[in-house]
Design an enzyme around this catalytic site. Structure first.
Site, mmCIF file in Angstrom:
data_model
loop_
_atom_site.group_PDB
_atom_site.id
_atom_site.type_symbol
_atom_site.label_atom_id
_atom_site.label_comp_id
_atom_site.label_asym_id
_atom_site.label_seq_id
_atom_site.Cartn_x
_atom_site.Cartn_y
_atom_site.Cartn_z
ATOM 1 N N LYS A 127 0.682 -1.047 0.058
ATOM 2 C CA LYS A 127 -0.058 0.003 0.163
ATOM 3 C C LYS A 127 0.939 1.272 0.069
ATOM 4 O O LYS A 127 1.989 0.985 0.574
ATOM 5 C CB LYS A 127 -0.649 0.122 1.399
ATOM 6 C CG LYS A 127 -1.750 -1.139 1.343
ATOM 7 C CD LYS A 127 -3.379 -0.684 2.028
ATOM 8 C CE LYS A 127 -3.858 -1.984 2.177
ATOM 9 N NZ LYS A 127 -4.640 -2.057 3.506
ATOM 10 N N HIS A 130 1.645 7.125 2.418
ATOM 11 C CA HIS A 130 0.964 8.279 2.357
ATOM 12 C C HIS A 130 1.237 9.333 3.284
ATOM 13 O O HIS A 130 2.029 9.119 4.300
ATOM 14 C CB HIS A 130 -0.405 8.070 1.978
ATOM 15 C CG HIS A 130 -1.089 7.431 2.922
ATOM 16 N ND1 HIS A 130 -1.759 7.892 4.264
ATOM 17 C CD2 HIS A 130 -1.511 6.050 2.906
ATOM 18 C CE1 HIS A 130 -2.042 7.082 5.010
ATOM 19 N NE2 HIS A 130 -2.063 5.852 4.291
ATOM 20 N N HIS A 133 1.336 8.346 7.097
ATOM 21 C CA HIS A 133 2.580 7.791 7.590
ATOM 22 C C HIS A 133 3.488 8.915 8.309
ATOM 23 O O HIS A 133 4.328 8.494 8.741
ATOM 24 C CB HIS A 133 3.143 7.067 6.607
ATOM 25 C CG HIS A 133 2.178 5.608 6.362
ATOM 26 N ND1 HIS A 133 1.671 5.580 5.076
ATOM 27 C CD2 HIS A 133 1.988 4.747 6.951
ATOM 28 C CE1 HIS A 133 1.162 4.440 4.993
ATOM 29 N NE2 HIS A 133 1.077 3.954 6.174
HETATM 30 N N1 ARG Z 1 0.926 -1.304 10.191
HETATM 31 C C1 ARG Z 1 -0.160 -0.678 11.112
HETATM 32 C C2 ARG Z 1 -0.842 0.446 10.257
HETATM 33 O O1 ARG Z 1 -0.528 0.899 9.296
HETATM 34 C C3 ARG Z 1 0.662 0.167 12.205
HETATM 35 C C4 ARG Z 1 1.353 -0.783 13.172
HETATM 36 C C5 ARG Z 1 1.539 -0.381 14.306
HETATM 37 N N2 ARG Z 1 2.387 -0.850 15.162
HETATM 38 C C6 ARG Z 1 1.902 -2.056 16.037
HETATM 39 N N3 ARG Z 1 2.701 -2.723 16.890
HETATM 40 N N4 ARG Z 1 0.723 -2.169 15.874
HETATM 41 O O2 ARG Z 1 -2.049 0.631 10.620
#
Ligand code: ARG
Length: 572
Positions: A127, A130, A133
């Site tokens: 993905k 963007h 982030h």
């Molecule tokens: N990949 C997740 C997202 O984009 C964020 C991860 C954050 N870290 C975690 N340990 N949950 O929403």
């Protein structure tokens, strides 16, 4: 300032002969809003209960004959003890300290022997990266830099979202419509196209006359199941997609000067979850609810934490629990910080609670650092469609605009492209980090790029100004230094506050404390620069001190820039 504050607090405690600690008094000391009321003030009403005395009397008794090397004078006014710092002390002790410590000036001694694990950025593979982030990436990295500066051993983890049914969809879409060449050429954009296309195909798109095809969803699920069962063919495609995405993310990380210590993503924890699920079951914490396994959190005012779906597959919280246990065993952290949008606050509160209920002693070392949403000129950013503002596009736009401004301002500059990149990216980062992290931000490009406002370009320009002055003359740090103007004194006082500013930023997980401080330093330096002749000063001792002050400002600005992913620009 911290050591000065401490010296002052010690002297106050000594005079009071009461059961007060130096730290208590340090905490009570305030920065008065008006310089006429001193550089520091002690509101004595805070002491009147403990000392059983009126504030006015307490202030008067401390003020009388108050003598500390860093204090010029202390006055008792309306129950306040107003303290004025000594310019001599600033020149003779603080200024040499900044010059001597250099890169290490301002570093609080907090983290020796302690480890902090930081989970940030963590995009979902395939993905786009963007603007949503930006927060986790730059706040997370700043927190890492701040902790490193304070002596902690830091482990930056990019917990890639590299597992889940979306890969079943991507593999199905790839087999239907993709080929190796087009994906290699298109990179992550080609993957996004595939993803959008299959989602459209599954749910149908009336506007485009595409009928819904739910069978494709079953096919996608089957492909993911094959991945989970170790199907090499699917896993090879998956690995390739992950690598392609990472290569793209790394371009953005390079622009920001960010590196991670670990890229262990969600997939890494697949085989580590069953043990935790078993532990939950053994502890009697799992409840079956409509076929799914949950931990009931009603008692704690939260909805249940989902551990297993009805079909037995694991969920986001399950994986986070397993990852936390692994990280504790691997790094033995003293603190584990997770930086995500505030939208995930409940998720973290829930699984933190579950970890506590499981009896893990590290539960109280888990910290969630949330941040607000970002919109651009008022428009909220979509995330689930292909229609998003990419971080790399935002950076490119900023770089382009800065390059145009520089072309006008300073067309003969060497290394123009590199500088435009540092200033363009810096502008975005600084603008973003200028706000308290929890606030929702509306991005106005013109404001971020302005060279005159409280912006990245302005502070980077100020840094370049210190470099330019210093490139034209040398100074002798061992010669006697003395301050002669209010601007010099103000600048040095501001520089002396660096260490406590860093402490505050760490205590509150708030990089904006540093951006605000940078603006204070830049303001104080520019007032000094405009009002005090540096290179042309007639008196050589005055010139020497002013050059030393310039060097000290450069040091503090540079150290602070490093804490917030802002490049040190020697020339602009
Ligand atoms: N990949 C997740 C997202 O984009 C964020 C991860 C954050 N870290 C975690 N340990 N949950 O929403």
């Amino acid at each position: 300032m911290l050591t000065m504050k401490k010296m002052i607090a010690e002297a106050i405690v000594e005079r009071l002969s009461a059961a007060l600690s130096v730290e208590d008094v340090e905490r009570m000391l305030e920065y008065p809003p008006d310089a006429k009321m001193g550089d520091l003030a002690l509101p004595c009403f805070k002491l009147s209960k403990i000392l059983r005395n009126a504030p006015v009397k307490i202030a008067a008794s401390i003020a009388e004959g108050f003598s500390v090397p860093c204090v010029d004078r202390a006055e008792a006014v309306n129950g306040y003890l107003n303290i004025f710092l000594s310019p001599e002390y600033l020149a003779k002790a603080v200024l040499p300290e900044v010059l001597e410590k250099g890169d290490a000036y301002g570093a609080p001694d907090l983290g020796k022997g302690k480890t902090v694990v930081l989970d940030y950025s963590s995009p979902n593979v395939a993905k786009p990266f963007h603007i949503g982030h930006l927060g986790t990436t730059v706040i997370g990295h700043s927190l890492k830099k701040l902790h490193e500066f304070a002596g902690y051993k830091c482990v930056g983890i990019n917990y890639l979202g590299d597992w889940g049914t979306q890969f079943g969809k991507l593999i199905t879409a790839y087999r239907l419509w993709g080929n190796r060449e087009s994906i290699e050429a298109g990179g992550i954009d080609a993957l996004v196209d595939l993803y959008v296309r299959i989602n459209n195909a599954i749910s149908g798109n009336e506007a485009e006359g595409i009928p819904a095809n739910p069978a494709l969803a079953d096919e996608a699920r089957a492909e993911f199941l094959k991945m989970e069962q170790g199907d090499e063919e699917n896993l090879a495609i998956w690995r390739w997609f992950v690598d392609l995405s990472l290569a793209e993310y790394k371009k953005t990380y390079d622009q920001l000067g960010i590196e991670f210590d670990s890229y262990k993503g969600e997939s890494f924890y697949t085989d580590k979850m069953p043990a935790e699920v078993q532990k939950l079951r053994d502890a009697g914490l799992l409840k079956i609810d409509d076929g799914a396994s949950i931990v009931d959190l009603e008692e704690y005012g939260m909805p249940p934490c989902l551990i297993l779906k009805r079909d037995g597959s694991t969920l986001y919280p399950t994986r986070d629990i397993a990852a936390a246990v692994y990280r504790k065993n691997t790094y033995d952290f003293d603190k584990a910080i997770y930086v995500t949008s505030a939208g995930q606050s409940l998720h973290f509160a829930q699984w933190f609670k579950v970890v506590e209920l499981m009896g893990y002693d590290f539960a109280d070392k888990l910290v969630h650092v949330p941040y607000g949403t970002v919109s651009i000129n008022g428009a909220k950013l979509a995330t689930r469609t292909g229609n998003v503002i990419l971080l790399r596009d935002l950076f490119s736009l900023a770089i382009e605009k800065v390059a145009a401004i520089m072309e006008e301002k300073n067309p003969n500059l060497a290394d123009k492209e590199k500088i435009a990149e540092a200033v363009g990216v810096g502008a975005i980062v600084f603008y973003y980090l200028s706000n308290n992290r929890i606030r929702d931000i509306n991005f106005v490009m013109e404001d971020a790029l302005s060279f005159d406002g409280n912006t990245g370009p302005y502070v980077q320009y100020t840094y370049a100004r210190t470099c330019s002055v210093l490139s034209k003359a040398e100074f002798d740090a061992s010669a006697p230094l003395s301050l002669s103007t209010p601007e010099e004194i103000e600048l040095l006082k501001t520089l002396s506050c660096f260490e406590e500013t860093v402490r505050e930023a760490i205590d509150t997980y708030e990089p904006s404390v540093i951006t605000r401080y940078i603006l204070d330093v830049a303001g104080a330096f520019n007032r000094f620069y405009h009002n005090c002749t540096i290179l042309g000063a007639e008196d050589s001792a005055v010139k020497n001190t002013r050059l030393a002050l310039t060097a000290a400002a450069k040091t503090v600005l540079g150290n602070a820039f490093s804490l917030i992913c802002l490049a040190k620009t020697e020339k602009i």
